[in-house]
Design a protein around this motif. Structure first.
Motif, PDB file in Angstrom:
ATOM      1  N   ARG A  51     -13.415  14.103   7.995  1.00 16.03           N
ATOM      2  CA  ARG A  51     -12.706  15.035   8.877  1.00 16.03           C
ATOM      3  C   ARG A  51     -11.224  15.196   8.527  1.00 16.03           C
ATOM      4  O   ARG A  51     -10.578  16.118   9.023  1.00 16.03           O
ATOM      5  N   GLN A  52     -10.691  14.289   7.719  1.00 20.22           N
ATOM      6  CA  GLN A  52      -9.272  14.345   7.387  1.00 20.22           C
ATOM      7  C   GLN A  52      -9.074  15.027   6.031  1.00 20.22           C
ATOM      8  O   GLN A  52      -9.538  14.507   5.011  1.00 20.22           O
ATOM      9  N   PRO A  53      -8.409  16.170   6.000  1.00 19.77           N
ATOM     10  CA  PRO A  53      -8.161  16.828   4.711  1.00 19.77           C
ATOM     11  C   PRO A  53      -7.468  15.883   3.729  1.00 19.77           C
ATOM     12  O   PRO A  53      -6.508  15.206   4.072  1.00 19.77           O
ATOM     13  N   GLY A  54      -7.994  15.830   2.529  1.00 21.23           N
ATOM     14  CA  GLY A  54      -7.430  14.961   1.513  1.00 21.23           C
ATOM     15  C   GLY A  54      -8.023  13.567   1.479  1.00 21.23           C
ATOM     16  O   GLY A  54      -7.736  12.798   0.559  1.00 21.23           O
ATOM     17  N   PHE A  55      -8.851  13.236   2.460  1.00 20.04           N
ATOM     18  CA  PHE A  55      -9.456  11.902   2.525  1.00 20.04           C
ATOM     19  C   PHE A  55     -10.943  11.930   2.142  1.00 20.04           C
ATOM     20  O   PHE A  55     -11.587  10.893   2.112  1.00 20.04           O
ATOM     21  N   GLU A  56     -11.485  13.131   1.871  1.00 19.11           N
ATOM     22  CA  GLU A  56     -12.923  13.267   1.663  1.00 19.11           C
ATOM     23  C   GLU A  56     -13.437  12.370   0.535  1.00 19.11           C
ATOM     24  O   GLU A  56     -14.574  11.870   0.592  1.00 19.11           O
ATOM     25  N   HIS A  57     -12.608  12.168  -0.481  1.00 21.41           N
ATOM     26  CA  HIS A  57     -13.046  11.355  -1.613  1.00 21.41           C
ATOM     27  C   HIS A  57     -13.353   9.925  -1.210  1.00 21.41           C
ATOM     28  O   HIS A  57     -14.136   9.236  -1.873  1.00 21.41           O
ATOM     29  N   PHE A  81       0.838  -1.197   0.000  1.00 22.50           N
ATOM     30  CA  PHE A  81       0.000   0.000   0.000  1.00 22.50           C
ATOM     31  C   PHE A  81       0.872   1.246   0.000  1.00 22.50           C
ATOM     32  O   PHE A  81       1.665   1.454   0.923  1.00 22.50           O
ATOM     33  N   GLU A  82       0.686   2.070  -1.018  1.00 24.61           N
ATOM     34  CA  GLU A  82       1.519   3.255  -1.140  1.00 24.61           C
ATOM     35  C   GLU A  82       1.069   4.400  -0.240  1.00 24.61           C
ATOM     36  O   GLU A  82       1.805   5.362  -0.024  1.00 24.61           O
ATOM     37  N   SER A  83      -0.161   4.300   0.312  1.00 26.99           N
ATOM     38  CA  SER A  83      -0.666   5.367   1.165  1.00 26.99           C
ATOM     39  C   SER A  83      -1.755   4.821   2.077  1.00 26.99           C
ATOM     40  O   SER A  83      -2.310   3.745   1.844  1.00 26.99           O
ATOM     41  N   LYS A  84      -2.067   5.623   3.105  1.00 22.81           N
ATOM     42  CA  LYS A  84      -3.155   5.232   4.004  1.00 22.81           C
ATOM     43  C   LYS A  84      -4.491   5.297   3.282  1.00 22.81           C
ATOM     44  O   LYS A  84      -5.396   4.509   3.555  1.00 22.81           O
ATOM     45  N   GLN A  85      -4.617   6.263   2.354  1.00 25.63           N
ATOM     46  CA  GLN A  85      -5.849   6.344   1.572  1.00 25.63           C
ATOM     47  C   GLN A  85      -6.097   5.042   0.812  1.00 25.63           C
ATOM     48  O   GLN A  85      -7.229   4.545   0.767  1.00 25.63           O
ATOM     49  N   ALA A  86      -5.036   4.481   0.230  1.00 29.57           N
ATOM     50  CA  ALA A  86      -5.175   3.233  -0.531  1.00 29.57           C
ATOM     51  C   ALA A  86      -5.613   2.089   0.385  1.00 29.57           C
ATOM     52  O   ALA A  86      -6.444   1.256   0.007  1.00 29.57           O
ATOM     53  N   LEU A  87      -5.076   2.049   1.577  1.00 38.74           N
ATOM     54  CA  LEU A  87      -5.469   1.018   2.529  1.00 38.74           C
ATOM     55  C   LEU A  87      -6.938   1.161   2.911  1.00 38.74           C
ATOM     56  O   LEU A  87      -7.687   0.179   2.906  1.00 38.74           O
ATOM     57  N   LEU A  88      -7.361   2.387   3.242  1.00 38.55           N
ATOM     58  CA  LEU A  88      -8.745   2.592   3.672  1.00 38.55           C
ATOM     59  C   LEU A  88      -9.729   2.264   2.559  1.00 38.55           C
ATOM     60  O   LEU A  88     -10.802   1.706   2.815  1.00 38.55           O
ATOM     61  N   GLU A  89      -9.381   2.582   1.318  1.00 41.60           N
ATOM     62  CA  GLU A  89     -10.261   2.231   0.205  1.00 41.60           C
ATOM     63  C   GLU A  89     -10.365   0.706   0.088  1.00 41.60           C
ATOM     64  O   GLU A  89     -11.448   0.161  -0.153  1.00 41.60           O
ATOM     65  N   SER A  90      -9.267   0.006   0.279  1.00 48.40           N
ATOM     66  CA  SER A  90      -9.287  -1.449   0.241  1.00 48.40           C
ATOM     67  C   SER A  90     -10.144  -2.014   1.365  1.00 48.40           C
ATOM     68  O   SER A  90     -10.886  -2.990   1.173  1.00 48.40           O
ATOM     69  N   VAL A  91     -10.078  -1.407   2.546  1.00 50.84           N
ATOM     70  CA  VAL A  91     -10.898  -1.832   3.682  1.00 50.84           C
ATOM     71  C   VAL A  91     -12.382  -1.651   3.369  1.00 50.84           C
ATOM     72  O   VAL A  91     -13.202  -2.547   3.618  1.00 50.84           O
TER      73      VAL A  91
END
Length: 203
Positions: free
Chosen positions: A115-121, A49-59
């Protein structure tokens, strides 16, 4: 450590993240704790996972897939349309009852992303996925039972996504199983009324 295909390793880490986040909460779950939960090194996590965003989307995708699998199996054609629709709702609800922490996590993921900037998507992606899932299930039901809808598929899908989302949260808070069954009966009657057999000429 045994070598594992990257796709399998991603699934392993995703399931470990779901367990860790369900237990500890999204904000307190770290990449290190997820790696430990999965029994792999931190470098393996960062390779997958290159980022936390990628992990959360996978979750988010994995949790949705967990209950979609059982619902798809449940909505095989039954003697009546109502029985078929009700079986699908019951399969979803049985999953909520069996995995309440997992479903609670979905709401926490939404709030965290907003609530996390950049994670809204991710929150938008989460709810788009819910609608896409219902469109897929509606398509399966239409094909299996040769049905015609009285409302557009995207409208019905969004309605079902909003309905189950609200009902799930309500029951996680209030825990009234009897009332839930009665509500599901009402919703089933409503949905069955929006669907009917295709006319003989297919028009």
């Amino acid at each position: 450590m045994a070598r594992m295909p990257s796709a399998d390793r991603r699934r392993q880490l995703t399931e470990a993240a779901i367990r860790a986040m369900t237990r500890d909460g999204v904000a307190r779950t770290t990449t290190r704790s997820i790696a430990a939960e999965a029994g792999v090194s931190l470098s393996v996590f960062h390779y997958c996972f290159e980022s936390k965003q990628a992990l959360l989307e996978s979750v988010i995708e994995a949790i949705t897939a967990h209950y979609v699998t059982v619902v798809k199996q449940a909505i095989r054609p039954r003697p009546t349309l109502r029985e078929t629709v009700r079986a699908g709702f019951q399969a979803y609800w049985d999953h909520v009852a069996a995995q309440p922490g997992e479903h609670m996590l979905t709401y926490e993921l939404t709030q965290y992303a907003l609530r996390q900037p950049g994670f809204e998507h991710l929150a938008r992606r989460q709810y788009e996925l819910y609608c896409d899932t219902y469109e897929e299930l509606i398509g399966q039901l239409r094909a299996d039972m040769d049905l015609e809808l009285r409302v557009p598929v995207p409208v019905l899908a969004r309605y079902l996504a909003a309905m189950t989302d609200g009902l799930t949260l309500s029951v996680l808070v209030l825990g009234d199983e009897t009332a839930t069954k009665e509500i599901l009966d009402v919703i089933t009657d409503h949905v069955a009324g929006l669907v009917g057999p295709r006319p003989p000429d297919g028009t």
